[in-house]
Design an enzyme around this catalytic site. Structure first.
Site, short mmCIF file in Angstrom:
data_model
loop_
_atom_site.label_atom_id
_atom_site.label_comp_id
_atom_site.label_asym_id
_atom_site.label_seq_id
_atom_site.Cartn_x
_atom_site.Cartn_y
_atom_site.Cartn_z
N GLY A 42 0.85 -1.19 0.00
CA GLY A 42 0.00 0.00 0.00
C GLY A 42 0.88 1.23 0.00
CB ILE A 71 -8.04 -0.78 -8.97
CG1 ILE A 71 -6.80 -1.55 -8.50
CG2 ILE A 71 -7.72 0.08 -10.18
CD1 ILE A 71 -5.68 -0.68 -7.96
CB THR A 72 -11.02 4.27 -8.09
OG1 THR A 72 -10.73 4.24 -6.70
CG2 THR A 72 -12.30 5.06 -8.33
NE ARG A 87 -33.87 19.37 15.79
CZ ARG A 87 -34.58 19.38 16.91
NH1 ARG A 87 -35.46 20.36 17.14
NH2 ARG A 87 -34.42 18.44 17.81
CD GLN A 116 -22.20 15.65 18.78
OE1 GLN A 116 -21.83 14.60 18.26
NE2 GLN A 116 -22.78 15.70 19.96
CD GLU A 132 -4.98 9.94 -5.76
OE1 GLU A 132 -4.08 10.75 -6.03
OE2 GLU A 132 -6.05 9.89 -6.38
CB THR A 136 -1.59 7.00 4.95
OG1 THR A 136 -0.16 6.98 5.14
CG2 THR A 136 -2.04 5.66 4.37
#
Length: 391
Positions: free
Chosen positions: A131, A159-160, A278, A346, A373, A375
């Site tokens: 990786g 693989i995209t 809200r 949140q 692409e 880390t």
């Protein structure tokens, strides 16, 4: 330094923003929920010329630049990251290697269809045991002089765009050696990149992964078993594949930074809307300072992320060194995306946990930006090296 967009870039940004709001937003939730690739949306993106943004008109492109591509990615990701990553991977990983390193014949054969969106390309780099350590590539490509072909064996993962109905090719990074070296106990460990068209015998595409996020994008494992392609499918010089994909990944980090910026800004957009609608304890929750401070911090993260990728892109387009700036932009913007997605969830409370709200998708989509692409740990390593620190 003026970061205001020129009229041409501003027109593009506005056009893509309108497309994202009017076309992508109403439809993408259903695609996402059913893990379906949005072919209809991708076709419209092709008609708009988005897949050809940074390429010359002679190859079917729009005559724009890499900055234009990144602008489009940011606006798409403000609404949905699956659509944005489909475009990013198709251009910066799928077709850019051919444009950067291909022969004139390869460019004219592949780029027109890739630029039109008629065909998608993929980049086969990551492997099950390699990786972040891309140099640990195990996939091999042996040159067969008798047939003038490369014989590829190995596996790629994550693989995209590799298995869609319109995927036309995968550029594969592989260890290359000649047939004369076959008996050598220490074969040359040089990496080359080779174009493998979809449907080539010996090239197998697995079923789609079940993913946490990016559910409307296509991600597959690929395997190659004595897969033969013509020697002419070699991309660039033999043994230069490692240097090629380092360049491609440096550029791609700017694109991912733009995408992450879009997600971070989309979290602001959705949270502002919700905070105004809200009501709790007799007034909109946006009137509460706790919510205001959250939104102020979210806007700060998105804004500084945009400045970071703008700066990296400007250095790249000026022909100046940009490795450190690309890593800084990718590291900061991916962190901003993850943090903003958490804060947006949140602010929405229980509704933020419901998939019908876009922030639920954004929360699920954000984490991969700290991984794909390069880390965040790799980005810190690159920045440290560029600062002159030995490793």
């Amino acid at each position: 330094m003026d970061h205001r967009l020129d009229p041409e870039h501003e027109e593009l940004r506005r056009t893509v923003a309108e497309f994202a709001h009017d076309v992508v937003a109403p439809k993408i939730g259903e695609y996402y929920e059913h893990d379906e690739f949005p072919y209809e949306i991708v076709r419209e993106m092709g008609r708009m010329g988005l897949f050809g943004l940074p390429y010359p008109e002679e190859y079917g492109g729009m005559g724009g630049d890499y900055f234009a591509l990144c602008l489009a990615l940011e606006e798409l990701a403000r609404v949905d990251s699956s659509v944005a990553i489909t475009l990013e991977a198709a251009v910066s990983l799928g077709s850019m290697p051919i444009y950067r390193f291909g022969t004139e014949e390869q460019k004219r054969e592949w780029l027109p269809r890739l630029c039109s969106g008629e065909m998608l390309g993929a980049f086969g780099l990551t492997e099950p045991e390699g990786g972040s350590d891309a140099g640990a590539t195990r996939t091999t490509a042996r040159y067969d002089a008798d047939t003038d072909e490369w014989v590829i064996n190995g596996t790629k993962c994550f693989i995209t765009n590799a298995g869609t109905d319109i995927t036309g090719l995968v550029t594969v990074a592989a260890l290359t050696r000649s047939s004369e070296e076959e008996g050598n106990a220490s074969p040359t460990r040089s990496i080359s990149t080779i174009i493998v068209p979809t449907g080539t015998p010996g090239f197998t595409v697995s079923k789609k992964y079940s993913k946490v996020g990016w559910n409307a994008s296509d991600t597959r494992e690929l395997s190659f078993s004595d897969c033969r392609v013509p020697a002419a499918n070699l991309l660039g010089e033999p043994g230069r594949g490692y240097a090629q994909f380092l360049r491609i990944l440096d550029e791609g980090r700017i694109a991912i930074a733009a995408l992450a910026t879009g997600l971070a800004q989309g979290c602001v957009d959705e949270s502002l809307r919700y905070a105004g609608e809200r009501r709790a304890f007799g007034r909109p929750i946006g009137a509460n300072q706790a919510i205001q401070f959250k939104l102020a911090d979210m806007e700060m993260r998105a804004h500084t992320s945009r400045l970071a990728w703008y700066h990296a892109a400007s250095r790249m387009l000026a022909g100046e060194p940009f490795k450190k700036e690309a890593a800084l932009a990718k590291l900061h913007s991916s962190d901003a995306a993850v943090t903003n997605a958490r804060e947006a969830t949140q602010i929405h409370g229980g509704y933020g946990f419901m998939n019908e709200y876009p922030v639920a998708r954004m929360w699920r989509d954000s984490k991969i930006l700290e991984i794909g692409e390069g880390t965040s740990e790799v980005q810190r390593m690159l920045i440290a090296r560029e600062l002159g620190l030995a490793g």
